[in-house]
Design a protein around this motif. Sequence first.
Motif, short mmCIF file in Angstrom:
data_model
loop_
_atom_site.label_atom_id
_atom_site.label_comp_id
_atom_site.label_asym_id
_atom_site.label_seq_id
_atom_site.Cartn_x
_atom_site.Cartn_y
_atom_site.Cartn_z
N ALA A 131 -14.03 42.90 -17.79
CA ALA A 131 -12.81 42.33 -17.22
C ALA A 131 -11.74 42.25 -18.31
O ALA A 131 -12.00 41.75 -19.41
N PRO A 132 -10.54 42.72 -18.05
CA PRO A 132 -9.50 42.74 -19.08
C PRO A 132 -8.83 41.39 -19.31
O PRO A 132 -8.05 41.25 -20.27
N VAL A 133 -9.10 40.40 -18.47
CA VAL A 133 -8.38 39.12 -18.55
C VAL A 133 -9.37 37.96 -18.47
O VAL A 133 -10.27 37.95 -17.63
N ALA A 134 -9.17 36.97 -19.36
CA ALA A 134 -9.84 35.67 -19.23
C ALA A 134 -8.75 34.61 -19.20
O ALA A 134 -7.95 34.50 -20.13
N LEU A 135 -8.67 33.87 -18.12
CA LEU A 135 -7.67 32.82 -17.96
C LEU A 135 -8.29 31.49 -18.37
O LEU A 135 -9.27 31.05 -17.77
N ILE A 136 -7.72 30.86 -19.38
CA ILE A 136 -8.27 29.63 -19.94
C ILE A 136 -7.37 28.47 -19.52
O ILE A 136 -6.17 28.45 -19.86
N GLU A 137 -7.93 27.53 -18.77
CA GLU A 137 -7.14 26.44 -18.24
C GLU A 137 -7.36 25.16 -19.04
O GLU A 137 -8.44 24.96 -19.61
#
Length: 244
Positions: free
Chosen positions: A197-203
């Motif tokens: 996966a090209p994206v990791a969204l960190i909240e």
Amino acid sequence: MSHRRLDIPLPSPAPGVSLNLVAHQFGNRSNGRSAYLHAGLHADEHPGLLVLQHLLEQLQQLDAAGAIDGFVTIVPYANPIGMSQRLFGPIAGRFDFDNGENFNRNFRLLDERVAAHIANARDGKMTPGEWKALFADSLAQIVATSPAQVMKRELARLAIEHDIVLDLHCDTDCVPHVYASELQRQRATELAEIMGAPVALIEPRDAGGGAFDQVHSSGWGTVQAAGLLSENESGFSATIELRG
């Protein structure tokens, strides 16, 4: 063979109608690490159901060969309420028709209960297993009345005893990506790399919303933020968005 099927009844939404959560469990709770996966919490997002169907078949083969070390729970369709929402053919499945609430919002989080326990405890040195027991006790005390509330509580209770919790989704048009708490940045990044996966969204830890994966991360994140366990000692949860 260790395979067990659980059928968890939900309150009837209408006379003559019965709904059940179905879970499949493999392995032994006392052996090694554990993982929980479910799909279809947004019941109109179907690819995750196919992924878990293939995974179930592979787990059954591994179980027959005695090759499962640890404990795995699979809920192949996490939202039978949403899957029953057919409007002129297509499944709607994203919002509770009773109140318009998103099925992946307003799960009961654990941070306040865990923070209170930490503040009142004379000795904060608890094992991961003891923290899991505290989390499970907190969820068991939730009073739920509607079918959706009971479904959310039971999903959380199934997941909370596991070390790794993954909630599979698939938007209409997107690239594969991972959502996870900022306290799990390293492990979320590693998972994204494993998935390609090209994206990791960190909240932020206090992002709010009450998504399913936040039940798990709110408990472990509070323990981790208090300095009682490291990132690798804590449980890990994430929302996985498959390719749209």
